[in-house]
Write a protein that holds these residues in place. Structure first.
Motif, mmCIF file in Angstrom:
data_model
loop_
_atom_site.group_PDB
_atom_site.id
_atom_site.type_symbol
_atom_site.label_atom_id
_atom_site.label_comp_id
_atom_site.label_asym_id
_atom_site.label_seq_id
_atom_site.Cartn_x
_atom_site.Cartn_y
_atom_site.Cartn_z
ATOM 1 N N MET A 66 -11.498 12.434 32.720
ATOM 2 C CA MET A 66 -11.583 12.639 31.303
ATOM 3 C C MET A 66 -9.920 12.460 30.720
ATOM 4 S SD MET A 66 -12.674 16.217 29.250
ATOM 5 C CE MET A 66 -11.185 17.247 29.520
ATOM 6 N N GLN A 84 -7.141 13.430 28.697
ATOM 7 C CA GLN A 84 -6.904 14.499 28.110
ATOM 8 C C GLN A 84 -5.700 14.534 27.418
ATOM 9 O OE1 GLN A 84 -7.163 17.063 31.983
ATOM 10 N NE2 GLN A 84 -8.398 18.233 30.565
ATOM 11 N N VAL A 85 -4.582 13.575 27.622
ATOM 12 C CA VAL A 85 -3.519 13.490 26.698
ATOM 13 C C VAL A 85 -3.294 12.120 26.076
ATOM 14 C CG1 VAL A 85 -2.146 15.128 28.507
ATOM 15 C CG2 VAL A 85 -2.293 12.602 28.831
ATOM 16 N N ASN A 86 -2.746 12.172 24.889
ATOM 17 C CA ASN A 86 -2.299 10.962 24.286
ATOM 18 C C ASN A 86 -0.933 10.655 24.383
ATOM 19 O OD1 ASN A 86 -4.956 10.849 23.089
ATOM 20 N ND2 ASN A 86 -4.198 12.360 21.567
ATOM 21 N N THR A 87 -0.561 9.471 24.540
ATOM 22 C CA THR A 87 0.867 9.039 24.687
ATOM 23 C C THR A 87 1.416 8.485 23.091
ATOM 24 O OG1 THR A 87 0.416 8.071 26.678
ATOM 25 C CG2 THR A 87 2.377 7.396 25.558
ATOM 26 N N VAL A 88 2.439 9.192 22.659
ATOM 27 C CA VAL A 88 2.955 9.028 21.788
ATOM 28 C C VAL A 88 4.335 8.650 21.784
ATOM 29 C CG1 VAL A 88 1.440 10.595 20.251
ATOM 30 C CG2 VAL A 88 3.481 11.440 21.264
ATOM 31 N N GLU A 89 4.946 7.954 20.717
ATOM 32 C CA GLU A 89 6.181 7.604 20.890
ATOM 33 C C GLU A 89 7.295 8.492 19.862
ATOM 34 O OE1 GLU A 89 6.187 3.244 20.414
ATOM 35 O OE2 GLU A 89 6.777 3.181 22.520
ATOM 36 N N THR A 90 8.572 8.668 20.200
ATOM 37 C CA THR A 90 9.438 9.603 19.115
ATOM 38 C C THR A 90 10.733 9.161 19.469
ATOM 39 O OG1 THR A 90 9.872 11.878 18.597
ATOM 40 C CG2 THR A 90 9.963 11.344 21.018
ATOM 41 N N ILE A 91 11.601 9.567 18.710
ATOM 42 C CA ILE A 91 13.068 9.154 18.915
ATOM 43 C C ILE A 91 13.832 10.082 19.446
ATOM 44 C CG2 ILE A 91 13.198 7.466 17.087
ATOM 45 C CD1 ILE A 91 14.426 9.812 15.482
ATOM 46 N N SER A 103 12.356 14.389 14.583
ATOM 47 C CA SER A 103 11.406 13.801 15.572
ATOM 48 C C SER A 103 10.080 13.376 14.554
ATOM 49 C CB SER A 103 11.158 14.893 16.471
ATOM 50 O OG SER A 103 10.290 15.819 16.048
ATOM 51 N N HIS A 104 9.218 12.641 15.591
ATOM 52 C CA HIS A 104 7.775 12.411 14.978
ATOM 53 C C HIS A 104 7.164 13.538 14.443
ATOM 54 C CE1 HIS A 104 6.854 13.760 18.713
ATOM 55 N NE2 HIS A 104 5.396 13.376 18.711
ATOM 56 N N GLU A 105 7.445 14.763 14.869
ATOM 57 C CA GLU A 105 6.634 15.956 14.209
ATOM 58 C C GLU A 105 7.683 16.808 13.503
ATOM 59 O OE1 GLU A 105 3.928 17.904 16.946
ATOM 60 O OE2 GLU A 105 2.452 16.143 16.711
#
Lengths: 146, 146, 146, 146
Positions: free
Chosen positions: A1, A3-10, A39-41
């Motif tokens: 399954m 379960q995690v997403n890959t995201v990019e940040t600085i 950051s992206h969040e």
């Protein structure tokens, strides 16, 4: 399954590079700016207050960057829609008042996704935007999303 | 002596149903929304943030739902009265800034009484309202108060 | 120049799966819980309040999850150090009071990195922890970091 | 008539130097820290979050520095007096919760006067204090007030 997403940040190195570029532009314009990168969040990664910069602009710079990532837009683009009669009038009092609806916050884009943002405050909105753009250009020259 | 009143509210099962309906409408519109459902007294029952939805809209969705129950109205209906010169100008800065004065919050009605609300944020106000309405329709089809 | 870092986070599908698992454990224990899942940087992804669950626990569940990601630890592990005389006494009044220093918040780990968290509140701390763990186990069975 | 007082404070150049020194100490200790420097009146001058540092420690680092200037003391020195039964019990809930009562905030002294402060958070209190001291030493070697 899946379960995690890959995201990019600085990271911090990038944030420092952007702040340096923004500060040089601020010096060229003989302005004294507060400059923030998040950051992206939306979490603060690095911040600098040039000597003599407005105190109120400390929060404003940080919150412009927060606004740019949290609405995935340049803060300058929020000015019109939040005017009296605009579709988003009242937006700036949500989120504990952290959303800034005038220019100076610019998202950092990579492959169409927001990976962070820079926020600048300390002079006219025109100067704030230009200094923030100088920082953003150090990330993505010419505003091109690479 | 009658000492207590009977009130009606919604529960988690209903909240989940409404969120599912709203999310399907959001997908149809190719938008990424934050969707919140609150009780008749404004407390959060269920919330979902679609992947990639605006971060600022987390608070806005929850607060639109809070606004809809706490003023017993659709938030879209607050826009006019809160304009400069309007009878409720300044409303959005009361209640610790939790009152949202643009569309996307819709009360859930039963027998003329507010029993909960849904709030949606993440796109244009037009899309927010349509997605919230899709959720509300799952509770009371066609907006009819049954 | 390396400008972006790749990080992993969880999405809505995963959050829903974890909440379902936690809620089933809550039902088994005949408790009524508030259950929250946040991203790797602490933003709310999904939330459910079981009917009749404590109202104060809405915030507590969300903030337990926030605490678990923002300090990269189980909140139960903060109880001892924040006691009077402990090295972190006073920790819970920082961050606008959002740090919860008793059990019920568990970080979700992948390859040694925090990718999100689950927070549960609504019963004894023992029950809160067990229900949160049931949710975390649905992400990483047996607590193994895979 | 003498109407103004001369005060001494630190500027951005100094703040950057202190943060660099602190970050090197953090790297030596293989920790990931948030490091903040504030002016003599407690306003943020510069901040850096090392990649992977605890998110909750962003606020804590800034507020440790704020605490150090606003009470003209090392924050480690507040731990004892704020314990239950202590003379300052409850101090950490004043000032909107911004006063941090454990180690990691150190005032920067010149001629017996506080001219700024450094705050560090992201590891054990022992590491936080050592990293903050490394920053403070870059201002006033050996803790000597020159």
């Amino acid at each position: 399954m899946k379960q995690v997403n890959t995201v990019e940040t600085i990271g911090l190195d990038t944030a420092r590079t952007l702040i340096d570029a923004a500060r040089r532009e601020a010096e060229t314009r003989e302005t004294r700016m507060n400059i923030a990168v998040v950051s992206h969040e939306g979490h603060l990664i690095a911040f600098e207050k040039m000597d003599g910069a407005w105190l109120a602009s400390i929060d404003i710079a940080i919150d412009k960057a927060f606004t740019a990532v949290s609405l995935q837009t340049e803060t300058a683009g929020l000015a019109e829609a939040t005017q009296p009669g605009g579709s988003l009038y009242g937006l700036n009092t949500t989120n504990d008042g952290r959303l800034v609806v005038f220019g100076g916050g610019i998202p950092l884009m990579r492959d169409g996704t927001v990976v962070g943002a820079i926020g600048v405050s300390g002079s006219s909105v025109e100067n704030d935007v230009a200094v923030a753009q100088a920082g953003a250009d150090a990330f993505s020259p010419g505003g091109r999303d690479r």
